[in-house]
Design a protein around this motif. Structure first.
Motif, PDB file in Angstrom:
ATOM      1  N   ALA A   1      10.265  22.268 -22.471  1.00  0.00           N
ATOM      2  CA  ALA A   1      11.491  23.472 -22.559  1.00  0.00           C
ATOM      3  C   ALA A   1      11.251  24.219 -23.578  1.00  0.00           C
ATOM      4  O   ALA A   1      11.549  25.533 -23.625  1.00  0.00           O
ATOM      5  CB  ALA A   1      12.858  22.931 -22.213  1.00  0.00           C
ATOM      6  N   ALA A   2      11.245  23.512 -24.873  1.00  0.00           N
ATOM      7  CA  ALA A   2      10.923  24.278 -26.095  1.00  0.00           C
ATOM      8  C   ALA A   2       9.841  25.298 -26.128  1.00  0.00           C
ATOM      9  O   ALA A   2       9.891  26.387 -26.631  1.00  0.00           O
ATOM     10  CB  ALA A   2      11.013  23.188 -27.479  1.00  0.00           C
ATOM     11  N   VAL A   3       8.523  24.685 -25.636  1.00  0.00           N
ATOM     12  CA  VAL A   3       7.273  25.558 -25.578  1.00  0.00           C
ATOM     13  C   VAL A   3       7.587  26.712 -24.643  1.00  0.00           C
ATOM     14  O   VAL A   3       7.350  27.740 -25.215  1.00  0.00           O
ATOM     15  CB  VAL A   3       6.284  24.584 -25.208  1.00  0.00           C
ATOM     16  CG1 VAL A   3       5.109  25.504 -24.941  1.00  0.00           C
ATOM     17  CG2 VAL A   3       5.968  23.827 -26.294  1.00  0.00           C
ATOM     18  N   LEU A   4       8.108  26.737 -23.389  1.00  0.00           N
ATOM     19  CA  LEU A   4       8.512  27.601 -22.841  1.00  0.00           C
ATOM     20  C   LEU A   4       9.427  28.668 -23.257  1.00  0.00           C
ATOM     21  O   LEU A   4       9.226  29.827 -23.119  1.00  0.00           O
ATOM     22  CB  LEU A   4       8.939  27.182 -21.309  1.00  0.00           C
ATOM     23  CG  LEU A   4       7.733  26.448 -20.476  1.00  0.00           C
ATOM     24  CD1 LEU A   4       8.525  25.682 -19.161  1.00  0.00           C
ATOM     25  CD2 LEU A   4       6.637  27.349 -20.054  1.00  0.00           C
ATOM     26  N   ALA A   5      10.527  28.121 -23.718  1.00  0.00           N
ATOM     27  CA  ALA A   5      11.422  29.001 -24.528  1.00  0.00           C
ATOM     28  C   ALA A   5      10.593  29.842 -25.586  1.00  0.00           C
ATOM     29  O   ALA A   5      11.094  30.934 -25.765  1.00  0.00           O
ATOM     30  CB  ALA A   5      12.559  28.409 -25.174  1.00  0.00           C
TER      31      ALA A   5
ATOM     32  N   SER B   1      20.667  31.122 -22.700  1.00  0.00           N
ATOM     33  CA  SER B   1      19.384  31.405 -22.175  1.00  0.00           C
ATOM     34  C   SER B   1      19.581  32.218 -20.959  1.00  0.00           C
ATOM     35  O   SER B   1      18.447  33.088 -20.596  1.00  0.00           O
ATOM     36  CB  SER B   1      18.649  30.136 -21.622  1.00  0.00           C
ATOM     37  OG  SER B   1      18.675  29.128 -22.825  1.00  0.00           O
ATOM     38  N   LEU B   2      20.537  32.280 -20.161  1.00  0.00           N
ATOM     39  CA  LEU B   2      20.724  32.881 -19.139  1.00  0.00           C
ATOM     40  C   LEU B   2      20.994  34.349 -19.241  1.00  0.00           C
ATOM     41  O   LEU B   2      20.587  35.584 -19.231  1.00  0.00           O
ATOM     42  CB  LEU B   2      21.536  32.525 -17.928  1.00  0.00           C
ATOM     43  CG  LEU B   2      21.355  31.324 -17.153  1.00  0.00           C
ATOM     44  CD1 LEU B   2      22.519  30.828 -16.311  1.00  0.00           C
ATOM     45  CD2 LEU B   2      20.191  31.399 -16.217  1.00  0.00           C
ATOM     46  N   ILE B   3      22.514  34.613 -20.049  1.00  0.00           N
ATOM     47  CA  ILE B   3      22.756  35.837 -20.607  1.00  0.00           C
ATOM     48  C   ILE B   3      21.919  36.565 -21.599  1.00  0.00           C
ATOM     49  O   ILE B   3      21.513  37.763 -21.506  1.00  0.00           O
ATOM     50  CB  ILE B   3      24.053  35.893 -20.810  1.00  0.00           C
ATOM     51  CG1 ILE B   3      25.012  35.317 -19.619  1.00  0.00           C
ATOM     52  CG2 ILE B   3      24.691  37.176 -21.344  1.00  0.00           C
ATOM     53  CD1 ILE B   3      26.409  35.298 -19.957  1.00  0.00           C
ATOM     54  N   GLY B   4      21.752  35.540 -22.674  1.00  0.00           N
ATOM     55  CA  GLY B   4      20.652  36.181 -23.646  1.00  0.00           C
ATOM     56  C   GLY B   4      19.215  36.557 -23.172  1.00  0.00           C
ATOM     57  O   GLY B   4      18.899  37.479 -23.839  1.00  0.00           O
ATOM     58  N   GLY B   5      18.825  36.113 -22.167  1.00  0.00           N
ATOM     59  CA  GLY B   5      17.551  36.116 -21.469  1.00  0.00           C
ATOM     60  C   GLY B   5      17.574  37.398 -21.110  1.00  0.00           C
ATOM     61  O   GLY B   5      16.399  37.916 -20.655  1.00  0.00           O
ATOM     62  N   ARG B   6      18.681  38.005 -20.673  1.00  0.00           N
ATOM     63  CA  ARG B   6      19.039  39.419 -20.140  1.00  0.00           C
ATOM     64  C   ARG B   6      19.039  40.414 -21.069  1.00  0.00           C
ATOM     65  O   ARG B   6      18.348  41.523 -21.193  1.00  0.00           O
ATOM     66  CB  ARG B   6      19.828  39.251 -18.806  1.00  0.00           C
ATOM     67  CG  ARG B   6      19.263  38.420 -17.925  1.00  0.00           C
ATOM     68  CD  ARG B   6      20.208  38.381 -16.730  1.00  0.00           C
ATOM     69  NE  ARG B   6      19.987  37.701 -15.676  1.00  0.00           N
ATOM     70  CZ  ARG B   6      20.320  37.876 -14.290  1.00  0.00           C
ATOM     71  NH1 ARG B   6      21.479  38.711 -13.941  1.00  0.00           N
ATOM     72  NH2 ARG B   6      19.842  36.846 -13.445  1.00  0.00           N
ATOM     73  N   ILE B   7      19.940  40.352 -21.827  1.00  0.00           N
ATOM     74  CA  ILE B   7      20.507  41.172 -22.751  1.00  0.00           C
ATOM     75  C   ILE B   7      19.618  41.635 -24.142  1.00  0.00           C
ATOM     76  O   ILE B   7      19.432  42.656 -24.579  1.00  0.00           O
ATOM     77  CB  ILE B   7      22.057  41.225 -23.498  1.00  0.00           C
ATOM     78  CG1 ILE B   7      22.276  39.850 -24.240  1.00  0.00           C
ATOM     79  CG2 ILE B   7      22.764  40.863 -22.051  1.00  0.00           C
ATOM     80  CD1 ILE B   7      23.631  39.689 -24.967  1.00  0.00           C
ATOM     81  N   VAL B   8      18.933  40.455 -24.571  1.00  0.00           N
ATOM     82  CA  VAL B   8      18.074  40.685 -25.579  1.00  0.00           C
ATOM     83  C   VAL B   8      16.879  41.341 -25.227  1.00  0.00           C
ATOM     84  O   VAL B   8      16.713  42.585 -25.968  1.00  0.00           O
ATOM     85  CB  VAL B   8      17.628  39.306 -26.072  1.00  0.00           C
ATOM     86  CG1 VAL B   8      16.750  39.414 -27.442  1.00  0.00           C
ATOM     87  CG2 VAL B   8      18.890  38.532 -26.537  1.00  0.00           C
ATOM     88  N   PRO B   9      16.155  41.305 -24.288  1.00  0.00           N
ATOM     89  CA  PRO B   9      15.009  41.968 -24.136  1.00  0.00           C
ATOM     90  C   PRO B   9      15.370  43.338 -23.581  1.00  0.00           C
ATOM     91  O   PRO B   9      14.705  44.451 -23.740  1.00  0.00           O
ATOM     92  CB  PRO B   9      14.483  41.150 -22.887  1.00  0.00           C
ATOM     93  CG  PRO B   9      15.121  40.444 -22.334  1.00  0.00           C
ATOM     94  CD  PRO B   9      15.964  39.830 -23.332  1.00  0.00           C
TER      95      PRO B   9
END
Length: 408
Positions: A262-266, A201-209
Protein backbone atom coordinates in the motif's frame (compact mmCIF):
# COMPACT_ATOMS: atom_id res chain seq x y z
CA UNK A 1 -19.18 27.87 -9.06
CA UNK A 2 -15.90 26.41 -7.87
CA UNK A 3 -13.65 25.56 -10.76
CA UNK A 4 -12.40 22.01 -10.82
CA UNK A 5 -12.90 18.65 -12.40
CA UNK A 6 -15.88 16.47 -11.88
CA UNK A 7 -14.42 14.61 -8.93
CA UNK A 8 -13.78 17.81 -7.03
CA UNK A 9 -17.34 18.96 -7.61
CA UNK A 10 -18.44 15.93 -5.66
CA UNK A 11 -17.15 17.81 -2.65
CA UNK A 12 -17.44 21.42 -3.84
CA UNK A 13 -20.44 22.02 -6.05
CA UNK A 14 -22.65 25.02 -6.63
CA UNK A 15 -22.38 27.46 -3.73
CA UNK A 16 -25.58 27.83 -1.72
CA UNK A 17 -26.04 31.35 -0.29
CA UNK A 18 -26.35 31.19 3.48
CA UNK A 19 -29.02 33.00 5.42
CA UNK A 20 -28.06 34.97 8.53
CA UNK A 21 -28.07 32.74 11.60
CA UNK A 22 -31.01 33.31 13.95
CA UNK A 23 -28.82 34.94 16.58
CA UNK A 24 -27.02 37.15 14.04
CA UNK A 25 -23.63 35.71 14.99
CA UNK A 26 -21.19 34.93 12.17
CA UNK A 27 -19.63 32.11 14.16
CA UNK A 28 -22.98 30.31 14.33
CA UNK A 29 -23.55 30.50 10.58
CA UNK A 30 -21.39 27.61 9.31
CA UNK A 31 -19.77 24.58 10.85
CA UNK A 32 -16.17 25.51 10.09
CA UNK A 33 -16.47 28.81 11.99
CA UNK A 34 -17.13 27.00 15.26
CA UNK A 35 -15.47 23.61 14.91
CA UNK A 36 -12.17 24.48 13.21
CA UNK A 37 -10.94 26.91 15.91
CA UNK A 38 -12.21 24.56 18.63
CA UNK A 39 -10.35 21.65 17.04
CA UNK A 40 -7.19 23.76 17.02
CA UNK A 41 -7.59 24.71 20.67
CA UNK A 42 -8.10 21.09 21.67
CA UNK A 43 -5.20 19.84 19.54
CA UNK A 44 -2.75 22.02 21.44
CA UNK A 45 -4.45 21.82 24.85
CA UNK A 46 -4.68 18.01 24.85
CA UNK A 47 -0.98 17.69 24.01
CA UNK A 48 -0.02 20.19 26.71
CA UNK A 49 -2.19 18.37 29.27
CA UNK A 50 -0.75 14.99 28.29
CA UNK A 51 2.83 16.26 28.59
CA UNK A 52 2.12 17.66 32.04
CA UNK A 53 0.55 14.33 33.07
CA UNK A 54 3.44 12.40 31.51
CA UNK A 55 5.88 14.40 33.63
CA UNK A 56 3.81 13.83 36.76
CA UNK A 57 2.91 17.50 37.11
CA UNK A 58 -0.81 16.97 36.50
CA UNK A 59 -3.30 14.23 37.25
CA UNK A 60 -6.16 13.84 34.77
CA UNK A 61 -9.19 12.25 36.53
CA UNK A 62 -9.97 9.94 33.62
CA UNK A 63 -10.82 6.26 33.53
CA UNK A 64 -8.37 5.85 30.66
CA UNK A 65 -4.65 5.44 31.21
CA UNK A 66 -2.65 8.59 30.44
CA UNK A 67 -1.42 7.24 27.10
CA UNK A 68 -4.87 5.90 26.18
CA UNK A 69 -6.46 9.26 27.05
CA UNK A 70 -3.94 11.07 24.85
CA UNK A 71 -4.60 8.73 21.93
CA UNK A 72 -8.35 8.89 22.42
CA UNK A 73 -8.51 12.66 22.48
CA UNK A 74 -6.40 13.00 19.34
CA UNK A 75 -8.34 10.36 17.38
CA UNK A 76 -11.87 10.76 18.77
CA UNK A 77 -11.74 14.31 20.14
CA UNK A 78 -9.68 16.48 17.81
CA UNK A 79 -10.31 14.67 14.51
CA UNK A 80 -14.14 14.46 14.76
CA UNK A 81 -14.25 18.23 15.35
CA UNK A 82 -12.36 18.75 12.08
CA UNK A 83 -14.62 16.26 10.28
CA UNK A 84 -17.71 18.01 11.65
CA UNK A 85 -16.45 21.41 10.52
CA UNK A 86 -15.69 20.08 7.07
CA UNK A 87 -18.94 18.14 6.59
CA UNK A 88 -21.29 20.77 8.00
CA UNK A 89 -19.71 23.35 5.68
CA UNK A 90 -19.60 21.11 2.61
CA UNK A 91 -23.08 19.60 2.87
CA UNK A 92 -25.00 22.63 1.54
CA UNK A 93 -22.83 22.41 -1.60
CA UNK A 94 -23.67 18.72 -1.92
CA UNK A 95 -27.40 18.95 -1.23
CA UNK A 96 -28.50 22.48 -2.16
CA UNK A 97 -29.97 22.88 1.33
CA UNK A 98 -29.26 25.57 3.90
CA UNK A 99 -26.37 24.84 6.30
CA UNK A 100 -26.81 23.60 9.84
CA UNK A 101 -26.59 26.81 11.89
CA UNK A 102 -27.88 28.57 14.96
CA UNK A 103 -29.25 26.38 17.75
CA UNK A 104 -28.74 23.01 15.94
CA UNK A 105 -25.11 23.90 15.33
CA UNK A 106 -24.68 25.07 18.92
CA UNK A 107 -26.22 21.82 20.17
CA UNK A 108 -23.78 19.72 18.14
CA UNK A 109 -20.90 21.78 19.45
CA UNK A 110 -22.12 21.46 23.03
CA UNK A 111 -22.20 17.68 22.64
CA UNK A 112 -18.59 17.70 21.44
CA UNK A 113 -17.49 19.86 24.38
CA UNK A 114 -19.43 17.65 26.80
CA UNK A 115 -17.64 14.61 25.40
CA UNK A 116 -14.21 16.16 26.01
CA UNK A 117 -15.15 17.08 29.57
CA UNK A 118 -16.72 13.67 30.24
CA UNK A 119 -13.74 11.64 29.06
CA UNK A 120 -11.36 13.84 31.01
CA UNK A 121 -13.36 13.38 34.23
CA UNK A 122 -14.62 9.83 33.67
CA UNK A 123 -12.99 8.58 36.88
CA UNK A 124 -15.26 11.00 38.75
CA UNK A 125 -18.54 10.78 36.84
CA UNK A 126 -18.25 7.12 35.88
CA UNK A 127 -16.85 5.53 32.75
CA UNK A 128 -20.31 4.48 31.53
CA UNK A 129 -21.69 7.99 31.80
CA UNK A 130 -18.60 9.38 30.09
CA UNK A 131 -18.97 6.88 27.25
CA UNK A 132 -22.61 7.85 26.68
CA UNK A 133 -21.80 11.56 26.62
CA UNK A 134 -18.79 11.14 24.34
CA UNK A 135 -20.51 8.80 21.89
CA UNK A 136 -23.55 11.09 21.65
CA UNK A 137 -21.66 13.59 19.49
CA UNK A 138 -20.72 11.12 16.75
CA UNK A 139 -24.21 9.59 16.88
CA UNK A 140 -25.93 12.96 16.39
CA UNK A 141 -23.41 14.02 13.72
CA UNK A 142 -24.10 10.76 11.88
CA UNK A 143 -27.86 11.37 12.05
CA UNK A 144 -27.48 14.98 10.90
CA UNK A 145 -25.33 14.10 7.90
CA UNK A 146 -27.58 11.18 6.94
CA UNK A 147 -30.69 13.37 7.14
CA UNK A 148 -29.15 16.08 4.95
CA UNK A 149 -27.89 13.63 2.33
CA UNK A 150 -31.25 11.84 2.13
CA UNK A 151 -33.22 15.12 2.04
CA UNK A 152 -30.96 16.44 -0.71
CA UNK A 153 -30.99 13.07 -2.52
CA UNK A 154 -27.21 13.28 -2.68
CA UNK A 155 -26.66 9.53 -2.81
CA UNK A 156 -23.05 9.65 -4.05
CA UNK A 157 -21.91 11.07 -0.71
CA UNK A 158 -23.87 8.51 1.31
CA UNK A 159 -20.70 6.44 1.99
CA UNK A 160 -19.47 9.21 4.29
CA UNK A 161 -22.15 8.12 6.75
CA UNK A 162 -20.63 4.63 6.79
CA UNK A 163 -17.28 6.13 7.80
CA UNK A 164 -18.97 8.06 10.60
CA UNK A 165 -20.73 4.90 11.78
CA UNK A 166 -17.43 3.01 11.76
CA UNK A 167 -15.74 5.84 13.66
CA UNK A 168 -18.52 5.60 16.26
CA UNK A 169 -17.87 1.85 16.53
CA UNK A 170 -14.12 2.42 16.93
CA UNK A 171 -14.75 4.93 19.71
CA UNK A 172 -17.14 2.49 21.36
CA UNK A 173 -14.40 -0.15 21.42
CA UNK A 174 -12.10 2.18 23.36
CA UNK A 175 -14.86 2.94 25.87
CA UNK A 176 -15.66 -0.74 26.37
CA UNK A 177 -12.13 -1.23 27.67
CA UNK A 178 -12.36 1.85 29.91
CA UNK A 179 -15.61 0.50 31.35
CA UNK A 180 -13.93 -2.87 31.90
CA UNK A 181 -16.08 -4.96 29.59
CA UNK A 182 -13.46 -5.96 27.00
CA UNK A 183 -9.82 -5.46 26.05
CA UNK A 184 -10.62 -3.65 22.80
CA UNK A 185 -8.97 -0.27 23.37
CA UNK A 186 -5.98 -0.85 21.10
CA UNK A 187 -8.04 -2.24 18.23
CA UNK A 188 -10.42 0.72 18.57
CA UNK A 189 -7.51 3.14 18.34
CA UNK A 190 -6.12 1.40 15.25
CA UNK A 191 -9.55 1.33 13.62
CA UNK A 192 -9.99 5.05 14.29
CA UNK A 193 -6.61 5.87 12.76
CA UNK A 194 -7.29 3.60 9.78
CA UNK A 195 -10.61 5.29 9.08
CA UNK A 196 -9.10 8.78 9.12
CA UNK A 197 -6.21 7.68 6.90
CA UNK A 198 -8.77 6.21 4.50
CA UNK A 199 -10.66 9.52 4.47
CA UNK A 200 -7.42 11.35 3.69
CA UNK A 201 -6.74 8.94 0.85
CA UNK A 202 -10.25 9.24 -0.60
CA UNK A 203 -10.92 12.96 -0.19
CA UNK A 204 -7.30 14.09 -0.37
CA UNK A 205 -6.84 11.91 -3.42
CA UNK A 206 -9.43 14.06 -5.18
CA UNK A 207 -8.83 17.57 -3.95
CA UNK A 208 -5.00 17.52 -4.01
CA UNK A 209 -4.59 16.71 -7.73
CA UNK A 210 -7.65 18.78 -8.65
CA UNK A 211 -6.53 21.95 -6.84
CA UNK A 212 -3.04 21.41 -8.23
CA UNK A 213 -4.37 20.98 -11.77
CA UNK A 214 -6.42 24.18 -11.55
CA UNK A 215 -3.44 26.18 -10.26
CA UNK A 216 -1.01 24.78 -12.84
CA UNK A 217 -3.42 25.55 -15.67
CA UNK A 218 -3.76 29.09 -14.39
CA UNK A 219 0.03 29.43 -14.52
CA UNK A 220 0.38 27.94 -18.00
CA UNK A 221 1.94 24.61 -17.04
CA UNK A 222 1.82 21.83 -19.62
CA UNK A 223 2.44 18.86 -17.30
CA UNK A 224 -0.65 18.37 -15.17
CA UNK A 225 -1.58 15.85 -12.46
CA UNK A 226 -2.80 12.54 -13.78
CA UNK A 227 -6.54 12.03 -13.76
CA UNK A 228 -8.07 9.41 -11.50
CA UNK A 229 -7.41 6.03 -13.08
CA UNK A 230 -6.75 2.36 -12.47
CA UNK A 231 -3.68 3.02 -10.31
CA UNK A 232 -5.75 5.16 -7.94
CA UNK A 233 -8.49 2.54 -7.69
CA UNK A 234 -6.00 -0.27 -7.08
CA UNK A 235 -4.11 1.85 -4.56
CA UNK A 236 -7.27 2.53 -2.54
CA UNK A 237 -8.37 -1.11 -2.68
CA UNK A 238 -4.97 -2.31 -1.45
CA UNK A 239 -4.97 0.40 1.22
CA UNK A 240 -8.34 -0.74 2.56
CA UNK A 241 -7.15 -4.37 2.72
CA UNK A 242 -3.83 -3.39 4.31
CA UNK A 243 -5.44 -1.18 6.94
CA UNK A 244 -7.99 -3.89 7.75
CA UNK A 245 -5.16 -6.38 8.24
CA UNK A 246 -3.26 -3.92 10.45
CA UNK A 247 -6.33 -3.23 12.59
CA UNK A 248 -7.01 -6.92 13.20
CA UNK A 249 -3.48 -8.39 13.27
CA UNK A 250 -0.85 -5.63 13.29
CA UNK A 251 2.20 -7.82 13.98
CA UNK A 252 1.71 -10.48 11.30
CA UNK A 253 3.85 -10.82 8.18
CA UNK A 254 0.75 -10.76 5.98
CA UNK A 255 -0.41 -7.40 7.32
CA UNK A 256 3.14 -6.02 7.03
CA UNK A 257 3.40 -7.03 3.37
CA UNK A 258 0.02 -5.43 2.73
CA UNK A 259 1.15 -2.19 4.37
CA UNK A 260 4.39 -2.13 2.36
CA UNK A 261 2.52 -2.70 -0.90
CA UNK A 262 0.00 0.00 0.00
CA UNK A 263 2.90 2.37 0.76
CA UNK A 264 4.53 1.78 -2.65
CA UNK A 265 1.25 2.36 -4.48
CA UNK A 266 0.54 5.50 -2.45
CA UNK A 267 4.00 6.86 -3.29
CA UNK A 268 3.40 6.28 -7.00
CA UNK A 269 -0.03 7.85 -6.72
CA UNK A 270 1.39 10.97 -5.05
CA UNK A 271 4.22 11.25 -7.58
CA UNK A 272 1.67 11.57 -10.42
CA UNK A 273 0.18 14.74 -8.88
CA UNK A 274 3.04 17.08 -9.87
CA UNK A 275 3.65 18.31 -6.34
CA UNK A 276 7.18 19.47 -7.22
CA UNK A 277 5.62 22.20 -9.38
CA UNK A 278 3.77 23.74 -6.42
CA UNK A 279 6.76 24.80 -4.31
CA UNK A 280 5.89 28.49 -4.77
CA UNK A 281 2.31 28.01 -3.49
CA UNK A 282 2.12 27.01 0.20
CA UNK A 283 -1.61 26.31 0.09
CA UNK A 284 -0.82 23.55 -2.40
CA UNK A 285 2.52 22.12 -1.29
CA UNK A 286 1.12 21.79 2.23
CA UNK A 287 -1.48 19.37 0.86
CA UNK A 288 1.16 17.34 -0.97
CA UNK A 289 3.42 17.22 2.10
CA UNK A 290 0.49 16.21 4.29
CA UNK A 291 -0.48 13.40 1.94
CA UNK A 292 3.14 12.22 1.72
CA UNK A 293 2.95 11.17 5.37
CA UNK A 294 0.46 8.45 4.41
CA UNK A 295 2.94 6.28 2.45
CA UNK A 296 5.70 7.13 4.95
CA UNK A 297 3.54 5.92 7.83
CA UNK A 298 2.47 2.77 5.98
CA UNK A 299 6.10 2.01 5.11
CA UNK A 300 7.28 2.43 8.70
CA UNK A 301 4.43 0.32 10.10
CA UNK A 302 5.09 -2.50 7.66
CA UNK A 303 8.86 -2.38 8.08
CA UNK A 304 8.55 -2.48 11.88
CA UNK A 305 7.24 -6.05 11.70
CA UNK A 306 10.45 -7.22 9.99
CA UNK A 307 12.88 -4.85 11.75
CA UNK A 308 12.76 -5.38 15.54
CA UNK A 309 14.79 -2.24 16.20
CA UNK A 310 12.22 -0.08 14.42
CA UNK A 311 9.40 0.84 16.85
CA UNK A 312 5.88 0.62 15.48
CA UNK A 313 5.12 3.93 17.20
CA UNK A 314 7.23 5.67 14.54
CA UNK A 315 4.76 4.62 11.86
CA UNK A 316 1.78 5.37 14.10
CA UNK A 317 2.96 8.94 14.61
CA UNK A 318 3.75 9.36 10.92
CA UNK A 319 0.07 8.69 10.27
CA UNK A 320 -1.26 10.73 13.20
CA UNK A 321 1.05 13.70 13.81
CA UNK A 322 2.11 13.59 10.15
CA UNK A 323 -0.74 12.73 7.82
CA UNK A 324 -3.62 13.69 10.11
CA UNK A 325 -1.97 16.73 11.69
CA UNK A 326 -0.58 18.20 8.48
CA UNK A 327 -3.61 17.45 6.30
CA UNK A 328 -6.13 18.81 8.77
CA UNK A 329 -4.21 22.09 9.04
CA UNK A 330 -3.79 22.32 5.27
CA UNK A 331 -7.51 21.75 4.71
CA UNK A 332 -8.68 23.98 7.59
CA UNK A 333 -6.55 26.94 6.52
CA UNK A 334 -7.62 26.72 2.88
CA UNK A 335 -11.30 26.18 3.73
CA UNK A 336 -11.35 29.04 6.24
CA UNK A 337 -9.86 31.45 3.71
CA UNK A 338 -12.26 30.44 0.95
CA UNK A 339 -15.43 30.22 3.03
CA UNK A 340 -14.78 33.52 4.81
CA UNK A 341 -14.39 35.39 1.52
CA UNK A 342 -10.59 35.83 1.63
CA UNK A 343 -8.18 35.35 -1.22
CA UNK A 344 -6.60 31.91 -1.36
CA UNK A 345 -3.18 33.22 -0.42
CA UNK A 346 -0.88 32.01 2.35
CA UNK A 347 0.72 34.73 4.47
CA UNK A 348 3.89 34.20 6.50
CA UNK A 349 1.90 32.98 9.50
CA UNK A 350 0.21 30.32 7.40
CA UNK A 351 3.57 29.16 6.09
CA UNK A 352 4.79 29.02 9.69
CA UNK A 353 1.82 26.76 10.56
CA UNK A 354 2.79 24.31 7.81
CA UNK A 355 6.48 24.32 8.75
CA UNK A 356 5.82 23.86 12.45
CA UNK A 357 3.46 20.91 11.98
CA UNK A 358 5.89 19.26 9.54
CA UNK A 359 8.69 19.68 12.07
CA UNK A 360 6.50 18.34 14.87
CA UNK A 361 5.69 15.22 12.87
CA UNK A 362 9.25 14.57 11.72
CA UNK A 363 10.68 14.95 15.22
CA UNK A 364 7.92 12.82 16.78
CA UNK A 365 8.60 10.04 14.27
CA UNK A 366 12.33 10.26 15.00
CA UNK A 367 11.92 10.20 18.81
CA UNK A 368 11.32 6.45 19.30
CA UNK A 369 13.95 5.61 16.68
CA UNK A 370 16.63 7.78 18.35
CA UNK A 371 15.87 6.40 21.78
CA UNK A 372 18.84 8.06 23.50
CA UNK A 373 17.36 11.45 22.63
CA UNK A 374 13.73 10.41 23.13
CA UNK A 375 12.69 12.93 25.77
CA UNK A 376 14.31 16.04 24.24
CA UNK A 377 12.79 15.10 20.88
CA UNK A 378 9.41 14.51 22.50
CA UNK A 379 9.44 17.99 24.07
CA UNK A 380 10.64 19.57 20.81
CA UNK A 381 7.88 17.85 18.84
CA UNK A 382 5.23 18.97 21.34
CA UNK A 383 6.52 22.54 21.24
CA UNK A 384 6.35 22.63 17.43
CA UNK A 385 2.86 21.05 17.46
CA UNK A 386 1.58 23.59 19.99
CA UNK A 387 3.13 26.42 17.95
CA UNK A 388 1.45 25.22 14.74
CA UNK A 389 -2.01 24.96 16.25
CA UNK A 390 -1.54 28.05 18.41
CA UNK A 391 -0.83 30.18 15.35
CA UNK A 392 -3.77 28.57 13.57
CA UNK A 393 -6.17 29.38 16.41
CA UNK A 394 -5.01 33.00 16.68
CA UNK A 395 -4.79 33.70 12.94
CA UNK A 396 -7.70 31.66 11.61
CA UNK A 397 -9.99 31.82 14.60
CA UNK A 398 -10.35 35.54 13.92
CA UNK A 399 -11.12 34.90 10.25
CA UNK A 400 -13.69 32.24 11.13
CA UNK A 401 -15.45 34.59 13.51
CA UNK A 402 -15.65 37.41 10.95
CA UNK A 403 -18.74 38.04 8.87
CA UNK A 404 -17.23 37.28 5.46
CA UNK A 405 -19.26 35.07 3.13
CA UNK A 406 -18.07 32.23 0.99
CA UNK A 407 -16.19 33.32 -2.09
CA UNK A 408 -17.02 31.45 -5.26
Amino acid sequence: MITGNRSTKKFEATIVPTLPSPDGSAIMRQGFRLFFPAAGVWALAAVAIWLAAFQGRLSVPTGFSAVAWHAHEMIFGFVPAVIAGFLLTAMPNWTGRQPIQGLPLATLFALWVAGRAAVGTSALIGTGTAAALDLAFLAVLFGTVLREIVAGRNWRNLPITLVLAALFAANLLTHLEAVGLSATGAIGQRLGIALVVLLISLIGGRIVPSFTRNWLRLHGATRLPAVHGILDSVSIAVLIAALAGWVVAPQTSASAIGLLLAAVLAFFRLARWQGHQTLTEPLLWSLHVGYAWVPIGLLLLGAAVFLPDLPSTAGMHALTAGAIGAMTLAVMTRATLGHSGRALTADRWTVAIYLFVAAAAAVRVAAPILSDAYFPLLWASAAAWIAAFGIFVIRYGRLAASSGAHAA
